[in-house]
Design a protein around this motif. Structure first.
Motif, short mmCIF file in Angstrom:
data_model
loop_
_atom_site.label_atom_id
_atom_site.label_comp_id
_atom_site.label_asym_id
_atom_site.label_seq_id
_atom_site.Cartn_x
_atom_site.Cartn_y
_atom_site.Cartn_z
N GLN A 32 -24.48 36.49 -39.92
CA GLN A 32 -23.47 35.59 -39.39
C GLN A 32 -23.53 35.65 -37.87
OE1 GLN A 32 -21.68 33.48 -41.30
NE2 GLN A 32 -22.91 34.34 -42.95
N GLY A 33 -23.39 34.51 -37.24
CA GLY A 33 -23.40 34.43 -35.78
C GLY A 33 -22.42 33.39 -35.29
N SER A 34 -22.30 33.30 -33.97
CA SER A 34 -21.43 32.30 -33.34
C SER A 34 -22.19 31.58 -32.25
CB SER A 34 -20.19 32.98 -32.74
OG SER A 34 -19.40 33.52 -33.75
N LEU A 35 -22.06 30.28 -32.24
CA LEU A 35 -22.75 29.42 -31.29
C LEU A 35 -22.21 29.62 -29.87
CD1 LEU A 35 -24.70 26.95 -30.95
CD2 LEU A 35 -22.67 25.52 -31.25
N ILE A 36 -23.11 29.65 -28.88
CA ILE A 36 -22.72 29.68 -27.48
C ILE A 36 -22.98 28.30 -26.86
CG2 ILE A 36 -23.16 30.67 -25.20
CD1 ILE A 36 -24.05 33.24 -26.69
N ASN A 37 -24.23 27.82 -27.00
CA ASN A 37 -24.57 26.49 -26.51
C ASN A 37 -25.80 25.98 -27.24
OD1 ASN A 37 -26.97 27.40 -25.05
ND2 ASN A 37 -25.57 28.21 -23.51
N PHE A 38 -26.14 24.69 -27.01
CA PHE A 38 -27.26 24.07 -27.70
C PHE A 38 -27.84 22.96 -26.86
CE2 PHE A 38 -23.55 21.62 -28.71
CZ PHE A 38 -23.99 20.32 -28.76
N SER A 39 -29.06 22.57 -27.17
CA SER A 39 -29.73 21.44 -26.53
C SER A 39 -30.61 20.78 -27.58
CB SER A 39 -30.57 21.90 -25.34
OG SER A 39 -31.74 22.57 -25.79
N GLU A 40 -31.37 19.77 -27.17
CA GLU A 40 -32.32 19.14 -28.07
C GLU A 40 -33.42 20.12 -28.47
OE1 GLU A 40 -33.87 15.39 -26.66
OE2 GLU A 40 -32.00 15.01 -25.60
N GLN A 41 -33.67 21.09 -27.62
CA GLN A 41 -34.78 22.02 -27.81
C GLN A 41 -34.40 23.29 -28.55
OE1 GLN A 41 -36.34 23.48 -24.11
NE2 GLN A 41 -38.41 23.57 -24.92
N GLY A 42 -33.16 23.75 -28.45
CA GLY A 42 -32.82 25.02 -29.08
C GLY A 42 -31.34 25.35 -28.99
N ILE A 43 -31.03 26.61 -29.33
CA ILE A 43 -29.65 27.08 -29.35
C ILE A 43 -29.56 28.48 -28.76
CG2 ILE A 43 -29.01 25.73 -31.38
CD1 ILE A 43 -29.24 28.30 -33.02
N SER A 44 -28.36 28.84 -28.38
CA SER A 44 -28.04 30.19 -27.93
C SER A 44 -26.84 30.63 -28.75
CB SER A 44 -27.72 30.20 -26.44
OG SER A 44 -27.40 31.50 -26.02
N PHE A 45 -26.85 31.87 -29.24
CA PHE A 45 -25.80 32.35 -30.11
C PHE A 45 -25.67 33.86 -29.98
CE2 PHE A 45 -29.78 32.26 -32.35
CZ PHE A 45 -29.82 33.44 -33.05
N PHE A 46 -24.61 34.42 -30.55
CA PHE A 46 -24.48 35.86 -30.59
C PHE A 46 -24.13 36.32 -32.00
CE2 PHE A 46 -20.29 34.39 -29.20
CZ PHE A 46 -19.43 35.11 -30.00
N SER A 47 -24.46 37.58 -32.28
CA SER A 47 -24.24 38.17 -33.59
C SER A 47 -24.11 39.68 -33.44
CB SER A 47 -25.42 37.83 -34.51
OG SER A 47 -25.26 38.48 -35.76
N TYR A 48 -23.51 40.32 -34.44
CA TYR A 48 -23.44 41.78 -34.44
C TYR A 48 -24.80 42.40 -34.74
CZ TYR A 48 -18.38 41.28 -34.53
OH TYR A 48 -17.09 40.97 -34.21
N ARG A 49 -25.63 41.67 -35.46
CA ARG A 49 -26.95 42.18 -35.83
C ARG A 49 -28.04 41.48 -35.01
NH1 ARG A 49 -27.93 41.60 -41.81
NH2 ARG A 49 -29.75 42.82 -41.26
N PRO A 50 -28.99 42.23 -34.48
CA PRO A 50 -30.07 41.60 -33.70
C PRO A 50 -31.11 40.96 -34.61
CG PRO A 50 -30.44 43.95 -33.85
CD PRO A 50 -29.11 43.69 -34.52
#
Length: 109
Positions: A32-50
């Motif tokens: 499970q993760g949470s979205l930080i930001n996104f673009s046409e090319q990709g996403i950035s997110f965070f999670s407790y597990r790497p």
């Protein structure tokens, strides 16, 4: 902590909401993760597990992500897509250890 060099070709759009990361091999658990930001090319997110850079995952966004996007935007968050994790760094959010990650979509629009 070293500062990451900016290598983005597309504008990032802030977002938030839950993501589910599904590993492409059968015996792995969902993350499970949470979205930080996104673009046409990709996403950035965070999670407790790497997730190890170079790993390909299926990213599924929950419906709550779409309620927060500006109407008529040119770039929309994908509801589901294959992504390759490019970087992962340990960080803290509100004092809790987390992992922030960036990933690019395997198949472009």
């Amino acid at each position: 902590m070293p500062q990451l060099q900016e290598k983005r070709n597309f504008v990032r759009h802030r977002g938030n909401g839950q993501l589910t990361l599904l590993h492409t091999h059968a015996n792995a658990r969902h993350i499970q993760g949470s979205l930080i930001n996104f673009s046409e090319q990709g996403i950035s997110f965070f999670s407790y597990r790497p997730v190890t850079p170079g790993t390909t995952v299926i990213v599924r966004a929950s419906g709550e992500n779409y309620r927060q996007l500006p109407p008529g935007g040119q770039c929309l968050l994908r509801s589901m897509g294959f992504c390759t994790v490019k970087w992962c760094q340990e960080t803290k959010r509100e004092g809790v250890p987390m992992h922030e990650m960036g990933a690019v979509y395997v198949m472009p629009y």
